[in-house]
Design a protein around this motif. Structure first.
Motif, short mmCIF file in Angstrom:
data_model
loop_
_atom_site.label_atom_id
_atom_site.label_comp_id
_atom_site.label_asym_id
_atom_site.label_seq_id
_atom_site.Cartn_x
_atom_site.Cartn_y
_atom_site.Cartn_z
N UNK A 29 -1.84 3.32 7.78
CA UNK A 29 -2.06 1.90 8.11
C UNK A 29 -2.42 1.13 6.83
N UNK A 30 -3.28 1.71 6.01
CA UNK A 30 -3.75 1.05 4.79
C UNK A 30 -2.64 0.87 3.77
N UNK A 31 -1.60 1.70 3.83
CA UNK A 31 -0.55 1.66 2.81
C UNK A 31 0.31 0.40 2.89
N UNK A 32 0.25 -0.30 4.00
CA UNK A 32 1.01 -1.55 4.12
C UNK A 32 0.36 -2.63 3.24
N UNK A 33 1.15 -3.42 2.55
CA UNK A 33 0.60 -4.44 1.64
C UNK A 33 -0.32 -5.43 2.36
N UNK A 34 -1.40 -5.80 1.67
CA UNK A 34 -2.31 -6.82 2.18
C UNK A 34 -3.35 -6.34 3.17
N UNK A 35 -3.35 -5.08 3.46
CA UNK A 35 -4.30 -4.56 4.46
C UNK A 35 -5.61 -4.12 3.80
N UNK A 36 -6.71 -4.37 4.49
CA UNK A 36 -8.04 -4.01 4.00
C UNK A 36 -8.73 -3.09 5.00
N UNK A 37 -9.32 -2.02 4.48
CA UNK A 37 -10.02 -1.03 5.30
C UNK A 37 -11.42 -0.82 4.74
#
Length: 426
Positions: free
Chosen positions: A88-96
Motif C-alpha cells: 500500500x505504501x509503495x504507491x506514490x503520495x501515500x503516508x503511513x
C-alpha cells in the motif's frame, strides 16, 4: 505439593499440603495451536477483508498498537500484515505512520519499540514510528465534546489520518468493563485532560469489571471514539490471547463488531467460577503486567473478588519500575492515617488520575489484609497499609498459620486479566 507462581518472566515455587489448596486457576484456555493461522483466517474472511480495506484506504494511514504494559503480540500480527502495508505504501503520495497507544503511560523505550514492532519492522520504518505523549500539547488536537462533558483531545496523527488500523487484545478491566476495542484510541491516543475527565467517571456507579451497559467510563469512551474516527476508514483486529500471550482468537473488520465478538470469547476464558471466597488468595500479576504498582492494581482488584472478609490477599508482582509514573495511589494511601481516612479524603479532594485505584484498594483494606511480595521498598509497602514479604512461600505459610488448620489458599496465576466469580458470599 508444589505450586509455581508467576514472578517476573519466570516462576517462584511454593510448597504446600495439597489439602490446603482450594485451586490453581488461570485463564480457561489452552496453548494456541496455530496463532498465525488464526490471524490469517480472520483477516481473509472479514468484511471487508484486510486486502479490501487496504485497496480502499485513503492516505494517511495510521496503525495503532498497544504499549509494552500490555501482552498484545503486536509484532506477530504486524509480521503477517507487513507485506500488505508496504505494498500500500509503495504507491506514490501515500503516508503511513505507526502509533504506540500509551494513554497516560510514559513513552515507549527503544528496546520496547523493538519488542512491540519486531526488530525488522522497527528498523525498516523507524522514521514512521511514534509514541504517544498525553502531556505534549503540541501533538494534540481538540475534536469535540462528549455528552458527559469530556473535552476530547486526540493525538494529531489520529486527527489527520484518513484510515486507521487498530491492533488490540481484549481482557476484563476493573472499571472500564473490558480492555480492547475503543481503548486503542481513547485513552490510548488521548490528551491527559481527556483521560482525566473520562476516568473521573470510574468513581460512579456502574464502573465495574465485565460491565459495559450503563458503565459511564465505557460509554464516555465510546463517544470519544466516535468523534475520533468520524469520516475515517477503520479496520480493527481484536485478539484474545492464550496462556503464552499468543493469538488464540482473532476478530477482524468493523471496530464495534470485532470488539463484541472478542468480548464473548474473553468471557469464557477469563471469568473463573469459584465455590466461595477464601481465607487466603494469592493473586499474581504476570509479566508484563507486573511492571509497576499502577499496573499491579489490576491483580489486586481481581484477587479481592475471591478473598473473604477478614482474609489475606497476597499480591505477587515484581514491580521493576517501582510505583509507576502515576503515584496518586501511593500518595493518597501513604498520606492517610488509615484506609478509612483515605476514603474520606477522596470524597473531599478534587479528582486526580489514580484516585480510583486508591479508593478501591482502601475499600479492600477495610475488610481484608493485603500482603505484598514485590521488589518495592518495604517502607513504601507499609505506608500503603500493606504487609511486605520477601517471598511467596513465607507469605503463604504465615497466612495459613494466621487462619488456622481449616484455611485454604486459592492461587490466581493470572490475576491481572482473570475475574473470579464466587457462587456464594463469604
Amino acid at each position: 505439593m508444589r505450586v509455581d507462581v508467576p514472578w517476573s518472566t519466570g516462576t517462584t515455587p511454593v510448597e504446600i499440603d495439597a489439602s490446603r489448596v482450594a485451586g490453581i486457576l488461570g485463564a480457561n484456555v489452552e496453548t494456541a495451536a496455530d496463532p498465525e493461522g488464526v490471524l490469517r483466517r480472520a483477516v481473509e474472511v472479514s468484511s471487508p477483508t484486510f486486502s479490501e480495506f487496504l485497496h480502499n484506504a485513503p492516505s494517511p494511514l495510521l496503525v495503532v498498537v498497544n504499549d509494552a504494559t500490555r501482552p498484545t503480540p503486536s509484532a506477530e500480527v504486524l509480521r503477517v500484515l507487513r507485506p500488505g502495508l508496504e505494498q500500500w505504501l509503495s504507491e506514490p503520495g501515500r503516508e503511513l505512520s505507526f502509533a504506540v497507544a500509551t494513554g497516560t503511560h510514559r513513552v515507549a523505550l527503544p528496546q520496547e519499540i523493538d519488542h512491540i514492532f519486531g526488530t525488522a519492522l522497527a528498523a525498516a520504518h523507524a522514521g514512521r514510528i511514534f509514541s504517544h505523549d498525553a502531556k505534549d500539547e503540541d501533538s494534540l488536537v481538540g475534536i469535540g465534546r462528549t455528552s458527559r462533558g469530556t473535552e476530547v483531545e486526540a493525538n494529531r496523527l489520529l486527527a489527520d489520518a484518513k484510515s486507521v488500523l487498530l491492533i488490540n487484545s481484549v481482557e476484563p478491566h476493573y472499571f472500564a468493563g473490558y480492555t480492547g476495542g475503543r481503548k486503542s484510541l481513547f485513552p490510548g491516543l488521548a490528551g491527559y485532560d481527556t483521560v482525566w475527565a473520562n476516568h473521573k467517571h470510574s468513581m460512579m456507579e456502574g464502573s465495574e469489571t465485565l460491565v459495559l451497559a450503563g458503565n459511564p467510563v465505557h460509554e464516555d469512551l465510546e463517544e470519544a471514539m466516535a468523534l475520533g474516527i468520524a469520516g475515517k476508514e477503520v479496520f480493527s483486529i481484536q485478539l484474545v490471547l492464550d496462556k503464552e500471550h499468543r493469538v488464540g482468537f482473532a476478530a477482524a473488520g468493523a471496530l464495534e463488531d470485532t470488539f463484541r465478538r472478542a468480548i464473548a470469547v474473553a468471557d469464557k476464558q477469563f471469568v473463573l467460577d469459584i465455590d466461595r471466597p477464601y481465607e487466603v488468595v494469592v493473586a499474581a500479576a504476570p509479566h508484563p503486567m507486573d511492571c509497576n504498582l499502577y499496573q499491579t492494581n489490576k491483580a489486586i482488584q481481581s484477587g479481592a473478588l475471591a478473598v473473604r472478609d477478614g482474609g489475606v490477599l497476597i499480591v505477587v508482582s515484581e514491580c521493576p519500575f517501582g510505583l509507576g509514573e502515576n503515584q496518586t495511589l501511593f500518595d493518597m494511601l501513604s498520606a492517610a492515617d488509615s484506609p478509612a481516612q483515605a476514603l474520606e479524603r477522596a470524597d473531599l479532594e478534587e479528582y486526580r488520575l489514580g484516585v480510583q485505584q486508591a479508593t478501591r484498594i482502601a475499600s479492600i483494606l477495610e475488610r481484608a489484609e493485603i500482603w505484598a511480595v514485590t521488589s518495592l521498598n518495604e517502607e513504601d509497602v507499609r505506608a500503603m497499609f500493606m504487609t511486605p514479604f520477601a517471598d511467596v512461600q513465607a507469605a503463604v505459610d504465615a497466612a495459613l498459620a494466621k487462619h488456622g488448620p481449616e484455611a485454604q489458599v486459592l492461587f490466581l496465576r493470572e490475576a491481572s486479566i482473570t475475574v473470579p466469580r464466587p457462587k456464594t458470599g463469604g
